[in-house]
Design a protein around this motif. Structure first.
Motif, PDB file in Angstrom:
ATOM      1  N   HIS A   1       0.853  -1.193   0.000  1.00  0.00           N
ATOM      2  CA  HIS A   1       0.000   0.000   0.000  1.00  0.00           C
ATOM      3  C   HIS A   1       0.883   1.236   0.000  1.00  0.00           C
ATOM      4  N   LEU A   2       0.695   2.090  -0.981  1.00  0.00           N
ATOM      5  CA  LEU A   2       1.444   3.333  -1.088  1.00  0.00           C
ATOM      6  C   LEU A   2       0.636   4.480  -0.510  1.00  0.00           C
ATOM      7  N   THR A   3       1.259   5.268   0.346  1.00  0.00           N
ATOM      8  CA  THR A   3       0.665   6.502   0.853  1.00  0.00           C
ATOM      9  C   THR A   3       1.547   7.633   0.344  1.00  0.00           C
ATOM     10  N   VAL A   4       0.938   8.545  -0.387  1.00  0.00           N
ATOM     11  CA  VAL A   4       1.699   9.590  -1.067  1.00  0.00           C
ATOM     12  C   VAL A   4       1.166  10.963  -0.670  1.00  0.00           C
ATOM     13  N   LYS A   5       2.083  11.847  -0.309  1.00  0.00           N
ATOM     14  CA  LYS A   5       1.754  13.253  -0.072  1.00  0.00           C
ATOM     15  C   LYS A   5       2.679  14.056  -0.966  1.00  0.00           C
ATOM     16  N   ALA A   6       2.095  14.912  -1.776  1.00  0.00           N
ATOM     17  CA  ALA A   6       2.905  15.684  -2.712  1.00  0.00           C
ATOM     18  C   ALA A   6       2.496  17.145  -2.698  1.00  0.00           C
ATOM     19  N   LYS A   7       3.486  17.999  -2.821  1.00  0.00           N
ATOM     20  CA  LYS A   7       3.256  19.435  -2.967  1.00  0.00           C
ATOM     21  C   LYS A   7       3.724  19.797  -4.369  1.00  0.00           C
ATOM     22  N   ILE A   8       2.759  20.163  -5.224  1.00  0.00           N
ATOM     23  CA  ILE A   8       3.068  20.408  -6.630  1.00  0.00           C
ATOM     24  C   ILE A   8       2.396  21.720  -7.056  1.00  0.00           C
ATOM     25  N   PRO A   9       3.163  22.771  -7.187  1.00  0.00           N
ATOM     26  CA  PRO A   9       2.578  24.041  -7.623  1.00  0.00           C
ATOM     27  C   PRO A   9       1.854  23.893  -8.954  1.00  0.00           C
ATOM     28  N   ASN A  10       0.697  24.508  -9.050  1.00  0.00           N
ATOM     29  CA  ASN A  10      -0.110  24.566 -10.280  1.00  0.00           C
ATOM     30  C   ASN A  10      -0.724  23.234 -10.694  1.00  0.00           C
ATOM     31  N   ALA A  11      -0.665  22.207  -9.842  1.00  0.00           N
ATOM     32  CA  ALA A  11      -1.277  20.913 -10.193  1.00  0.00           C
ATOM     33  C   ALA A  11      -2.718  20.877  -9.703  1.00  0.00           C
ATOM     34  N   SER A  12      -3.597  20.406 -10.559  1.00  0.00           N
ATOM     35  CA  SER A  12      -4.970  20.171 -10.121  1.00  0.00           C
ATOM     36  C   SER A  12      -5.035  18.788  -9.483  1.00  0.00           C
ATOM     37  N   ALA A  13      -6.081  18.555  -8.711  1.00  0.00           N
ATOM     38  CA  ALA A  13      -6.264  17.235  -8.104  1.00  0.00           C
ATOM     39  C   ALA A  13      -6.366  16.168  -9.187  1.00  0.00           C
ATOM     40  N   GLU A  14      -7.026  16.489 -10.301  1.00  0.00           N
ATOM     41  CA  GLU A  14      -7.171  15.538 -11.404  1.00  0.00           C
ATOM     42  C   GLU A  14      -5.822  15.213 -12.046  1.00  0.00           C
ATOM     43  N   ASP A  15      -5.010  16.246 -12.284  1.00  0.00           N
ATOM     44  CA  ASP A  15      -3.663  16.025 -12.835  1.00  0.00           C
ATOM     45  C   ASP A  15      -2.855  15.113 -11.924  1.00  0.00           C
ATOM     46  N   PHE A  16      -2.899  15.408 -10.623  1.00  0.00           N
ATOM     47  CA  PHE A  16      -2.126  14.647  -9.649  1.00  0.00           C
ATOM     48  C   PHE A  16      -2.589  13.193  -9.585  1.00  0.00           C
ATOM     49  N   GLU A  17      -3.888  12.982  -9.490  1.00  0.00           N
ATOM     50  CA  GLU A  17      -4.415  11.618  -9.391  1.00  0.00           C
ATOM     51  C   GLU A  17      -4.059  10.792 -10.627  1.00  0.00           C
ATOM     52  N   LYS A  18      -4.156  11.385 -11.794  1.00  0.00           N
ATOM     53  CA  LYS A  18      -3.821  10.681 -13.031  1.00  0.00           C
ATOM     54  C   LYS A  18      -2.327  10.321 -13.058  1.00  0.00           C
ATOM     55  N   ALA A  19      -1.480  11.273 -12.699  1.00  0.00           N
ATOM     56  CA  ALA A  19      -0.035  11.026 -12.694  1.00  0.00           C
ATOM     57  C   ALA A  19       0.336   9.976 -11.649  1.00  0.00           C
TER      58      ALA A  19
END
Length: 143
Positions: free
Chosen positions: A100-118
């Motif tokens: 199980h992966l738990t991921v926390k990311a801080k990404i300027p200008n990323a939408s939740a949709e962009d992040f989830e897809k990536a």
């Protein structure tokens, strides 16, 4: 590109419960680190295969996610990944049915949709994910 080969090694001495081993990596970052039954099943100081796989998977996933985000011109300030490797007893032996992966990311200008897809693409395609013959689940959080 030519094949890249990296090595890890282990030396074991003695019986399963009373013996002990040492694990090392080619780079020397891990050098003769202790492992054994007591570090794997009894919480003693030292390492074990599952936490090493977890570290490998977390680091591979984080790098893959950074690459995939970069393809969309997104650069993460940070990606923190924890991989929980589940070791279970089944049919008189042990197996790893799940990571199980738990991921926390801080990404300027990323939408939740962009992040989830990536994140989903990274989970499915990082080389360690492909290596593992286990269910791989994930919690990903954009912060």
């Amino acid at each position: 590109m030519a094949s890249i080969v990296k090595t890890g090694s282990a030396k074991w001495e003695g019986s399963l419960k009373k013996g002990n081993g040492h694990v090392s990596t080619e780079s020397g970052v891990l050098s003769d680190q202790p492992y054994g039954f007591n570090t794997r099943f009894e919480g003693k100081k030292g390492t074990n295969p599952e936490e090493l796989i977890g570290a490998a998977h977390a680091s591979c996933f984080s790098m893959a996610l950074s690459m995939i985000l970069g393809e969309s011109d997104l650069t993460p300030d940070s990606i923190e990944t924890k991989a929980e490797v589940h070791l279970e007893q089944k049919d008189g032996g042990f197996h790893v049915p799940k990571v199980h992966l738990t991921v926390k990311a801080k990404i300027p200008n990323a939408s939740a949709e962009d992040f989830e897809k990536a994140a989903k693409t990274a989970k499915e395609n990082c080389p360690i994910s492909k290596l593992l013959n286990a269910e791989i689940t994930m919690d990903a959080k954009l912060v």
